[in-house]
Design an enzyme around this catalytic site. Structure first.
Site, short mmCIF file in Angstrom:
data_model
loop_
_atom_site.label_atom_id
_atom_site.label_comp_id
_atom_site.label_asym_id
_atom_site.label_seq_id
_atom_site.Cartn_x
_atom_site.Cartn_y
_atom_site.Cartn_z
N GLY A 1 20.68 19.88 -13.12
CA GLY A 1 22.14 19.88 -13.08
C GLY A 1 23.02 19.27 -12.25
CB SER B 1 11.67 23.60 -22.74
OG SER B 1 10.37 23.29 -22.50
CE1 TYR C 1 12.46 27.93 -19.22
CE2 TYR C 1 10.62 27.17 -20.37
CZ TYR C 1 11.88 26.73 -19.66
OH TYR C 1 12.39 25.49 -19.20
#
Length: 217
Positions: free
Chosen positions: A2, A125, A158
């Protein structure tokens, strides 16, 4: 990820707002960017994706600035975190990685459309490939998205959140690209050494061992 993204955009002349959970870390990030270029147009605002109320407050505060929004990057994520519930009663990995971003984009859809051409970038991802969110009959199983503690596995949580990211980005693009707002999901690269592994010492060990073979930020 970020910070490096925000810094690059700021150094290329964009007006950048860092949406940060920690005001202190947000202020420090702003100062680091200004240290590289004192004319950078960058500021930090508070946003905690684990609180839907915080997401709403952020969106209202941003709208009060009457700024255009040409690029919205949904980058925040937790990885390997232990099971916990947010103040909204949802499993934290699911809310931080997906639902908080989903709600934020919904609240800012009107600004994005008014700012067209605009884009949303959702950082996902490749791990999204190693999970499923359907039941045996092929229907979406909501219990998999925010599971109880006895059915929770951090890695699966995740992966599921990253799959949600991609499904969301695809649908967002389908609905809003005719209005000049495109959406893309992106995989940042395998084994970039970042701080995402900080929640469990095993992941920290694995990332440390792999560091000589990984890309830097």
């Amino acid at each position: 990820l970020g910070f490096e993204t925000a810094k690059s955009l700021a150094l290329h002349g964009a007006c950048v707002i860092l949406a940060c959970r920690s005001p202190a870390r947000g202020t420090a990030a702003v100062q680091r960017i200004l240290g590289e270029w004192h004319k950078a147009k960058v500021e930090a605002m508070t946003l905690d994706l684990a609180s839907l109320q915080s997401v709403q407050h952020f969106a209202e505060a941003f709208k009060s600035k009457n700024l255009p929004l040409h690029i919205l990057i949904c980058n925040a994520a937790v990885f390997g975190a232990p099971w916990s519930l947010t103040e909204d009663g949802l499993e934290s990995t699911f809310q931080v990685n997906h639902l908080g971003h989903f709600y934020l984009v919904q609240l800012l859809e009107d600004v994005l459309c008014q700012s067209a051409p605009a884009r949303v970038v959702v950082v996902s991802s490749e791990s999204h490939r190693f999970t499923e969110i359907k039941d045996s009959s092929g229907k979406l199983d909501f219990s998999l998205l925010s599971p109880p503690k006895k059915e929770f596995w951090a890695m699966l949580a995740y992966n599921r959140s990253k799959l949600c990211n991609i499904l969301f980005s695809n649908e967002l693009n389908r609905r809003f690209s005719p209005h000049g707002v495109t959406s893309n999901s992106v995989h940042p690269g395998n084994m970039i050494y970042s701080s995402i592994h900080r929640n469990w010492w095993v992941y920290t060990l694995l990332f440390t061992l792999a560091r000589p073979f990984t890309k830097s930020m």
